[in-house]
Design an enzyme around this catalytic site. Structure first.
Site, PDB file in Angstrom:
ATOM      1  N   LEU A  93      -4.290   0.028   7.341  1.00  0.00           N
ATOM      2  CA  LEU A  93      -3.127   0.895   7.513  1.00  0.00           C
ATOM      3  C   LEU A  93      -3.630   2.320   7.333  1.00  0.00           C
ATOM      4  CD1 LEU A  93      -0.284  -0.882   5.466  1.00  0.00           C
ATOM      5  CD2 LEU A  93      -0.492  -0.752   7.940  1.00  0.00           C
ATOM      6  N   ASP A  94      -3.123   3.241   8.139  1.00  0.00           N
ATOM      7  CA  ASP A  94      -3.550   4.638   8.050  1.00  0.00           C
ATOM      8  C   ASP A  94      -3.296   5.205   6.657  1.00  0.00           C
ATOM      9  OD1 ASP A  94      -4.157   4.530  10.754  1.00  0.00           O
ATOM     10  OD2 ASP A  94      -2.152   5.193  11.339  1.00  0.00           O
ATOM     11  N   TYR A  95      -4.018   6.269   6.350  1.00  0.00           N
ATOM     12  CA  TYR A  95      -3.884   6.990   5.081  1.00  0.00           C
ATOM     13  C   TYR A  95      -2.423   7.335   4.778  1.00  0.00           C
ATOM     14  CZ  TYR A  95      -4.806  10.728   1.646  1.00  0.00           C
ATOM     15  OH  TYR A  95      -4.831  11.514   0.528  1.00  0.00           O
ATOM     16  N   LYS A 126       0.837  -1.208   0.000  1.00  0.00           N
ATOM     17  CA  LYS A 126       0.000   0.000   0.000  1.00  0.00           C
ATOM     18  C   LYS A 126       0.872   1.259   0.000  1.00  0.00           C
ATOM     19  CE  LYS A 126      -2.372   2.502   3.474  1.00  0.00           C
ATOM     20  NZ  LYS A 126      -2.137   3.806   2.949  1.00  0.00           N
ATOM     21  N   THR A 176       0.262   5.918   6.094  1.00  0.00           N
ATOM     22  CA  THR A 176       1.176   4.798   6.336  1.00  0.00           C
ATOM     23  C   THR A 176       1.240   3.905   5.103  1.00  0.00           C
ATOM     24  OG1 THR A 176       0.649   4.830   8.691  1.00  0.00           O
ATOM     25  CG2 THR A 176       1.650   2.812   7.844  1.00  0.00           C
TER      26      THR A 176
END
Length: 248
Positions: A101-103, A67, A105
């Site tokens: 996963l955070d935006y 990602k 990260t």
């Protein structure tokens, strides 16, 4: 032929235990008839409905995505931002991310259409290790890193013990790169853990999930998990869960 509750779980409707509750409560039909017994098995040609809604039974698929930053770990976004399923535009199966996963990260994220598998990996008692590499502001002291290793109090409770390793220090810029290994999956957990010891995270990447790594992939690239990898992940989760149960 497969057990009815397993078919429901795999479709992503509910966990297997919740599926069993739905069956007992008379919320499930097979070929138009309500089924309340847990031992019932169904074939691919049988029509299964949960709360009057037919479930679509797809072959299970399992993917690993690298990602990039600036992508939402979701199947849709009401603000029109890029989401992780955009990297699978040609896929006919309806997949979803396992955890998030955070935006901001980047890193390793698994996606599947197998709800039971996803629930197994995400269940806290199954303690799947996740390795993050964080670039932090300031240089953490050994004492502060020890706090992370013992578990640190956050607003939603104390974290489980973590593993830390300082990979590099830039004294001139006053930054450090630290590897952090955890097995929980709370919202923005790694960032909050570092913030709790006085170090803001400038950049964050998940490098490893259980034994899986990003080797051979660039940001935005995808590969399918091998059947052996899926089997290994399932076995690791069950083994960890059984160990936890025995300790408990």
């Amino acid at each position: 032929m497969e057990r009815l509750q397993k078919v429901i779980a795999r479709a992503g409707i509910a966990s297997r235990r919740k599926a069993e509750e739905l069956i007992i409560a008379g919320k499930v039909k097979v070929n138009g008839k309500i089924v309340t017994e847990l031992g019932v098995k169904v074939s691919p040609s049988d029509r299964v409905e949960v709360n009057e809604i037919p479930i679509e039974r797809e072959e299970p698929v399992y993917f690993l995505l690298y990602k990039p930053r600036g992508v939402i770990s979701s199947v849709s976004d009401d603000k029109g931002r890029k989401v992780v399923t955009d990297f699978f535009a040609d896929l006919k199966e309806r997949i979803f991310p396992i955890g998030r996963l955070d935006y901001d990260t980047s890193g390793l994220l698994l996606l599947t259409n197998d709800g039971e598998f996803a629930n197994l990996l995400m269940h806290p008692k199954n303690e799947i290790e996740k390795v993050y590499v964080a670039k932090v502001k300031g240089i953490p002291s050994k004492e502060n890193l020890k706090k992370l290793e013992k578990g640190i109090q956050l607003e939603d409770g104390k974290t489980a013990p973590a593993k830390t390793k300082v990979l590099s220090i830039d004294k001139k810029k006053q930054t450090a790169i630290v590897e952090l290994t955890i097995h929980e999956g709370r919202n923005r957990q790694v960032r909050r853990m570092f913030s709790a010891i006085g170090h803001d995270v400038l950049k964050l990447k998940r490098e490893r999930y259980a034994f899986l790594t990003l080797n051979g992939l660039r940001a935005g690239e995808v590969r399918e998990l091998t059947p052996h990898e899926v089997k290994q992940l399932r076995a690791a989760a069950l083994e960890n869960g059984n160990k936890k149960s025995k300790k408990g």
